[in-house]
Design an enzyme around this catalytic site. Structure first.
Site, PDB file in Angstrom:
ATOM      1  N   LYS A   1      48.226  37.547  31.953  1.00 11.91           N
ATOM      2  CA  LYS A   1      48.399  38.527  30.872  1.00 11.91           C
ATOM      3  C   LYS A   1      49.139  37.828  29.718  1.00 11.91           C
ATOM      4  CE  LYS A   1      47.678  42.240  34.151  1.00 11.91           C
ATOM      5  NZ  LYS A   1      48.199  43.403  34.903  1.00 11.91           N
TER       6      LYS A   1
ATOM      7  N   ASP B   1      57.787  44.747  39.439  1.00 11.71           N
ATOM      8  CA  ASP B   1      56.416  44.298  39.210  1.00 11.71           C
ATOM      9  C   ASP B   1      56.304  44.012  37.709  1.00 11.71           C
ATOM     10  OD1 ASP B   1      53.761  43.863  38.837  1.00 11.71           O
ATOM     11  OD2 ASP B   1      53.066  45.668  39.896  1.00 11.71           O
TER      12      ASP B   1
ATOM     13  N   GLU C   1      45.716  25.556  53.368  1.00 11.73           N
ATOM     14  CA  GLU C   1      46.496  26.618  54.025  1.00 11.73           C
ATOM     15  C   GLU C   1      47.871  26.083  54.369  1.00 11.73           C
ATOM     16  OE1 GLU C   1      44.325  28.116  57.364  1.00 11.73           O
ATOM     17  OE2 GLU C   1      43.176  29.488  56.131  1.00 11.73           O
TER      18      GLU C   1
ATOM     19  N   TYR D   1      40.904  22.747  50.765  1.00 12.42           N
ATOM     20  CA  TYR D   1      41.582  23.742  51.596  1.00 12.42           C
ATOM     21  C   TYR D   1      43.029  23.326  51.794  1.00 12.42           C
ATOM     22  CZ  TYR D   1      39.508  27.893  53.450  1.00 12.42           C
ATOM     23  OH  TYR D   1      39.076  29.175  53.578  1.00 12.42           O
TER      24      TYR D   1
ATOM     25  N   ARG E   1      43.837  33.344  35.868  1.00  9.95           N
ATOM     26  CA  ARG E   1      43.882  34.603  36.613  1.00  9.95           C
ATOM     27  C   ARG E   1      44.565  34.337  37.950  1.00  9.95           C
ATOM     28  NH1 ARG E   1      41.944  39.365  35.710  1.00  9.95           N
ATOM     29  NH2 ARG E   1      41.416  38.570  33.658  1.00  9.95           N
TER      30      ARG E   1
ATOM     31  N   THR F   1      51.467  38.835  37.447  1.00  9.03           N
ATOM     32  CA  THR F   1      50.195  38.148  37.230  1.00  9.03           C
ATOM     33  C   THR F   1      50.457  36.989  36.270  1.00  9.03           C
ATOM     34  OG1 THR F   1      49.739  39.576  35.351  1.00  9.03           O
ATOM     35  CG2 THR F   1      48.772  40.235  37.429  1.00  9.03           C
TER      36      THR F   1
HETATM   37  C1  PLP Z   1      47.758  43.965  36.101  1.00  9.04           C
HETATM   38  C2  PLP Z   1      48.748  44.525  37.039  1.00  9.04           C
HETATM   39  C3  PLP Z   1      48.668  44.290  38.420  1.00  9.04           C
HETATM   40  C4  PLP Z   1      47.453  43.712  39.107  1.00  9.04           C
HETATM   41  O1  PLP Z   1      47.001  42.507  38.743  1.00  9.04           O
HETATM   42  P1  PLP Z   1      45.556  42.022  39.238  1.00  9.04           P
HETATM   43  O2  PLP Z   1      45.616  40.559  38.977  1.00  9.04           O
HETATM   44  O3  PLP Z   1      44.558  42.757  38.419  1.00  9.04           O
HETATM   45  O4  PLP Z   1      45.424  42.323  40.680  1.00  9.04           O
HETATM   46  C5  PLP Z   1      49.700  44.747  39.226  1.00  9.04           C
HETATM   47  N1  PLP Z   1      50.744  45.404  38.711  1.00  9.04           N
HETATM   48  C6  PLP Z   1      50.834  45.682  37.402  1.00  9.04           C
HETATM   49  C7  PLP Z   1      52.016  46.431  36.891  1.00  9.04           C
HETATM   50  C8  PLP Z   1      49.834  45.261  36.528  1.00  9.04           C
HETATM   51  O5  PLP Z   1      49.934  45.564  35.235  1.00  9.04           O
END
Ligand code: PLP
Length: 421
Positions: A236, A207, A63, A61, A242, A233
């Site tokens: 990807k 994003d 935090e 933990y 993850r 993220t």
């Molecule tokens: C994949 C994605 C997310 C979310 O990611 P998670 O890990 O699945 O929550 C947010 N924004 C965009 C543009 C994405 O492609």
């Protein structure tokens, strides 16, 4: 066989103790090894990343932040988090990095919380034009708690309409403008978005979940110099565990950290934080930079070959790791294409195209991406083969033909083994 990736002896222990779960691990590994993974948001991490993920850091933990934790015994995990932070700042040239978000969606919750209050207006990419759930979908917190106004692509070019974006920004005075999407094959003009943000006094939020790995590999321009905040993220194209991450200008550092913890999460997943550090170190290598460029070359080759098969590339092609393909020319909808490809061992997803006449559950398109196949070592020649396999699968109703294509898929993937002992 390939079970050594699960730590050899520990995997044997798991098999004895829990044969049901251990058999899922093995059959999922086999599925990843034998099918074609064309989901644009998936990749195969290194064994080093998997090792960090499967470590005892999961037990701790932590935090708070390094040096300022709410629990004792954080001296070792502090080192891991500091490494992840320093590597992220150096790789992206960012003032500040928060490496704790559990996922991309969690990172986005923190961004909303750092810069807005419920009811505030935010401008983001429309979902049917490629935006993400967290960009204002009515079934997501973003659409329920915020007044999200959507911009989209032009019908003629299928590229972002920056004139519309500017008009909407002037008319709605958003607190924050989000760029970045989940199914947009082209690059975003960050300089234009910055100018619009400055004109209306909005926070510029990018994003970058999908394309940050291409930025990390220096294959496409970075949003970091322009944006107030960049969320993404790590699993990807970036090829890490993850999870999520946020980069910000120094002026926003404290707001972002407060929004992540205690604002949105409790303890960070320290095994994932260590995995992020491992992935970021990998991303700083010349091998990864070559990989990122190859991902785009492959996506373009796949896109061109699919056009040769009588399908249409949305926005005329791709500049990234993914292509959006209008398959109406085949006479088959996205849902059926997705199912047929799945039965042929080709894992991709149906996807709405801009101004899609079909419902989101049916769609007129498919989305294909090359992060995973490129990690396997496939190149332009394989992309041509894959395009032909996709085309034959989409056009085939006959289960025995699909089974035949599946054996061709297995023959191809067996030449590019992953996670082999
Ligand atoms: C994949 C994605 C997310 C979310 O990611 P998670 O890990 O699945 O929550 C947010 N924004 C965009 C543009 C994405 O492609």
């Amino acid at each position: 066989m390939t079970k050594d990736i699960f730590y050899g002896p520990d995997f044997d222990l798991l098999s004895k103790q829990d044969p049901e779960i251990s058999s899922v691990l093995l059959s999922e590994l086999k599925r990843q090894q034998t099918n074609l993974q064309l989901i644009a948001s998936e990749n195969f991490t290194s064994r080093a990343v998997l090792a960090a993920l499967g470590s005892t850091l999961s037990n701790k933990y932590a935090e708070g932040y390094p040096g300022k934790r709410y629990y004792c015994g954080c001296e070792e995990v502090d080192k891991a988090e500091n490494l992840a932070i320093e590597r992220a700042k150096s790789l992206f040239g960012a003032d500040h990095a928060n490496v704790q978000p559990h996922s991309g969606a969690s990172a986005n919750i923190a961004v909303y919380q750092a810069f807005t209050k419920p009811g505030d207006t935010v401008l983001a990419m429309s979902l049917p034009h490629g935006g993400h759930l967290t960009h204002g979908s009515p079934v997501n917190f973003s659409g329920k708690w915020f007044n999200v106004v959507s911009y989209g692509v032009r019908q003629d070019t299928e590229l972002i309409d920056y004139d519309e974006l500017r008009d909407l920004a002037i008319a709605n005075k958003p607190k924050m403008i989000c760029s970045g999407a989940t199914a947009y094959p082209s690059l975003v003009d960050f300089e234009k978005v910055r100018a619009i943000c400055d004109e209306v006094g909005a926070i510029m939020w990018v994003d970058a979940a999908h394309f940050i790995g291409l930025v990390a590999g220096k294959a496409i321009p970075s949003p970091v110099p322009y944006a107030d905040v960049v969320s993404f993220t790590t699993h990807k194209v970036l090829r890490g565990p993850r999870g999520g991450m946020i980069l910000a200008k120094e002026a926003h550092a404290a707001a972002i950290d407060k929004a992540v913890f205690p604002g949105m999460q409790g303890g960070p997943i320290m095994s994932a934080v260590a995995g992020k550090a491992v992935a970021l170190k990998e991303c700083a290598t010349p091998e990864y930079q070559k990989y990122a460029k190859d991902v785009i070359v492959n996506a373009q080759a796949l896109c061109t070959a699919l056009e040769g098969e009588g399908m249409r590339a949305v926005s005329g092609g791709t500049q990234t790791h993914l292509a959006l393909i209008d398959i109406r020319g085949t006479g088959v909808n996205g849902k059926v294409a997705d199912e047929r490809c799945g039965n042929a061992g080709i894992v991709l997803n149906k996807n709405s195209i801009p101004f899609d006449p079909e419902k989101p559950g049916i769609t007129s398109g498919i989305r294909v991406g090359t992060p995973a196949t490129t990690t396997q070592g496939m190149g332009v020649e394989e992309m041509k083969i894959i395009a032909s396999l996709i085309s034959r699968a989409i056009r085939s109703e006959d289960p025995s033909v699909l089974a035949g294509i599946k054996s061709e898929v297995h023959a191809l993937t067996s030449k590019f083994p992953i996670y082999n002992a």
